[in-house]
Scaffold this active site. Sequence first.
Site, short mmCIF file in Angstrom:
data_model
loop_
_atom_site.label_atom_id
_atom_site.label_comp_id
_atom_site.label_asym_id
_atom_site.label_seq_id
_atom_site.Cartn_x
_atom_site.Cartn_y
_atom_site.Cartn_z
N TYR B 292 0.99 -0.09 8.75
CA TYR B 292 0.65 -1.31 9.49
C TYR B 292 -0.62 -1.09 10.30
O TYR B 292 -0.66 -0.22 11.19
CB TYR B 292 1.80 -1.71 10.40
CG TYR B 292 1.77 -3.17 10.79
CD1 TYR B 292 2.44 -4.12 10.02
CD2 TYR B 292 1.08 -3.61 11.92
CE1 TYR B 292 2.42 -5.46 10.36
CE2 TYR B 292 1.05 -4.95 12.26
CZ TYR B 292 1.74 -5.87 11.48
OH TYR B 292 1.72 -7.20 11.81
N TYR B 342 -4.39 -10.49 6.90
CA TYR B 342 -3.29 -10.20 7.84
C TYR B 342 -2.16 -11.18 7.57
O TYR B 342 -2.21 -12.32 8.01
CB TYR B 342 -3.83 -10.33 9.26
CG TYR B 342 -2.81 -10.32 10.37
CD1 TYR B 342 -2.12 -9.16 10.70
CD2 TYR B 342 -2.55 -11.47 11.11
CE1 TYR B 342 -1.21 -9.15 11.74
CE2 TYR B 342 -1.63 -11.46 12.17
CZ TYR B 342 -0.97 -10.30 12.47
OH TYR B 342 -0.07 -10.30 13.51
#
Lengths: 135, 389, 314
Positions: B292, B342
Amino acid sequence: MNLPQQVKVGDELPELPIPITARQIVAGAIASQDFEDVHHDKAAANQKGTPDIFMNILTTNGLVGRYLSDWAGPTVRIRRISLKLGAPNYPGDTMVMSGQVTAVQDNELEIAFKGKNGLGNHVTGTGYLTLEESA
Amino acid sequence: MNLPAVAIVGLGATEFSKNSGRSEMQLACEAAHAAVQDSGLTGSDIDGMATFSMDNNWEIEIHRQIGGQELRFFARTEFGGGGALGPFAHAVSAIQTGQCQAAIIYRAMNERSGLRFGSGEIMNMNTLNPDMIHFSHYFPTGFMTPAAWIAMCTRRYMHKYGATSEDFGRIAVSMRDFAASNPAAFFYQQPLTLEQHQQSKLIADPLRLFDCCQESDGAVAFVVTSLERARDLPNTPVEIASVRQCAVPASRQITPFYHADIAHFPEFDALSCDLFRRADTAPNELDFACLYDHFTPAILPQLEAFGFCAPGEAADFVKDGHISRGGKLPVNTNGGQLGEAYIHGLNGIAEVVRQMRGTSANQLERSDQALVTAGAGVPTGAAILRKQA
Amino acid sequence: MNTALSDLEQAIEPLRKRYIGQRVGPYLAWNKVSRTQIWQWCAAMGDTHPEYLGGETAIAPPTMLQSWTFRDVHGDYAPGSTDQNTYEVLGKLDELGYFGSVAVSYDQQYLEYLHEGDHVHSFSTISDISALKNTALGTGCFVTELAEYFRQDKTLIGTATITYLKYQPNQTSTGAPPSSPRKIERIRPVENTDSQHYWQGLRDGKLLIQQCSDCDVSRHPPQPMCEACQSINWHTVESTRRGKIYSFTSIHHPEIPPFDSPNCIVLVDLDEGVRIAAQITGVKYDELKIGMPVRANIVEVQKGLSLPIFEVEQ
């Protein structure tokens, strides 16, 4: 009065609060020969989607010029002002001018300035000044 | 207890953009429908739905529109991007326990054209909900963007190990290198130099513009079912070899300030061993990872938490090229959230699936086993995925 | 770009071909530079710089540049000016539905200052019409004008580059005109039964830290149960507001009104043993260091909202 040799990068200009009144907006518009209705007629401004009359860009520019030259003193020459407009100046607000020296070369200065009102930054930009040797 | 294995069999995604021009519900429907079609199943086979609490699309709305019949399992996970693997944990458990047969996991967001998380306007409201009670200790001071919150952890990491902004820059450069050869990436054909990174403007000191992931519109969806059933379907099954969620006592919703040491993300430290044990594997047996990357510095403690290098050595690990193209642990071969888009971590999981199917834009020679992680600085999760023959 | 925008683009392309690069003029000033007009400008701007009106010959503030050749109150140009209207393209954009108009940027170069008696004329060129963009005000394009200003002796005395946004205002479901402008304030905390004491304490000028009445463990932010001993009995102790910086950041972008930029935020380990997030002022962002001793003042930042704001302890 500021002498070039006394000024250095990072120096901050004193803040200047400017009350934004309908009188200020209209006086600036007329002095700059800008008769667009949104700068003096509230009803017309409403029709175009803004809540009140607002300051024209020439007045903003004039106020920026005043702010820079007041700080720099009588020997200043303003060579260039480059600015961007953001939040409008509406009556009842106060715009606080602030600035910082970002470059100095010989007697030429670069100032980053900002005018902030209750809605955010009204104006941000850069002023380019020359300080002449006083006679 | 010998539980039946569960695998990802379907993958669907919309394009990623700065303005999708359509509703989040439409994005969710498009991605979910594409995932179902990709899986070889039909809408009526889907009887489970799982997503993030932050997703604005109710499970029943998406399920009905993709042709679902009876919905027998639905669940959501809290904590923003920390919830990226919770839906997988839920779906795996539901399938293993027979609550449902095939589930869709989805996330759709108009995060660029709609509510921008980084704008400072996130949840700008005044109600007695748990978010506002929590954020009341930060918002009134202007401390209200994810970049600023994570910057606090980054500062401590720098203080503890001497890491520098250039170390973060090398991570951005590596991700943008992968993005540059991924046609689905926002930064396709736009690599980044370390110099450009260093010259980019400060967002929240020490984070610069190119340390921050993008703001994106788009949706990603998966179909998961039992591995047994997966073997009858057209795609190479991607087994969810292990999946774990974790919070520790000092965990907070993206304000991770109260751990004794905030240089690390203790949630990852806590779940790491168990994650590998359940998948019966070890860090050096993984071929790649999708970590992440909301902000570049978040990669460093993750490399350490999962045992790819010792604490404090991640910056050197990056500097030596190990996470880059040709390295021993390529990270975020899609370009990551920094380079591709994203979508709250789901696009990283999609990249793992593509790598294992052999369809990645940056296909690795060996891509049999990978680690994926959910958000850092929040209660979070991680998974190990494994290619099945 | 999505398809909707590219369709609209087609209507704008002909305007680019027709108007970009066309230099029109001259536009003459109605009047010579005069002490009266300079006085009116300086009075309106509050500009008392001695150079402008202090000498025998008045000198015009350079920022007056663009006003010299503007149209008069009736919209007419001074006699001798060209009949061509440099702003015709703006009217064409009005017709296409982009009737909203706002100046967004301004770049003026001042080569020579003007003196009383000078007579200005100008030429104007539309230099760019941007691709359509979705902006906060609505969909529209940016039109850039370059104006050149000359003295009677044909000396170039200044240039102005002005960019306007021509846009179709965003539709609202009510269609009602906006009410009065709302001053942007800090988001107010939500006060519930678990935290009300904390916010009230700040209003009373005190930073109150929760402490367990059974095991004496302090905690912050407030929560109803002690995580060490599960007691729901608690009291508060008044903090000395002293501590050390544990971590810090400064928020540069985006600028979030009404906060100053950069907005410096610190995590402080208070002497009472809890950590707190707050603003710090009176120090430059690049001078902050982990471990610095700090002390908070309680400041009423807005009516009914007081917050601890730290400063470096000397």
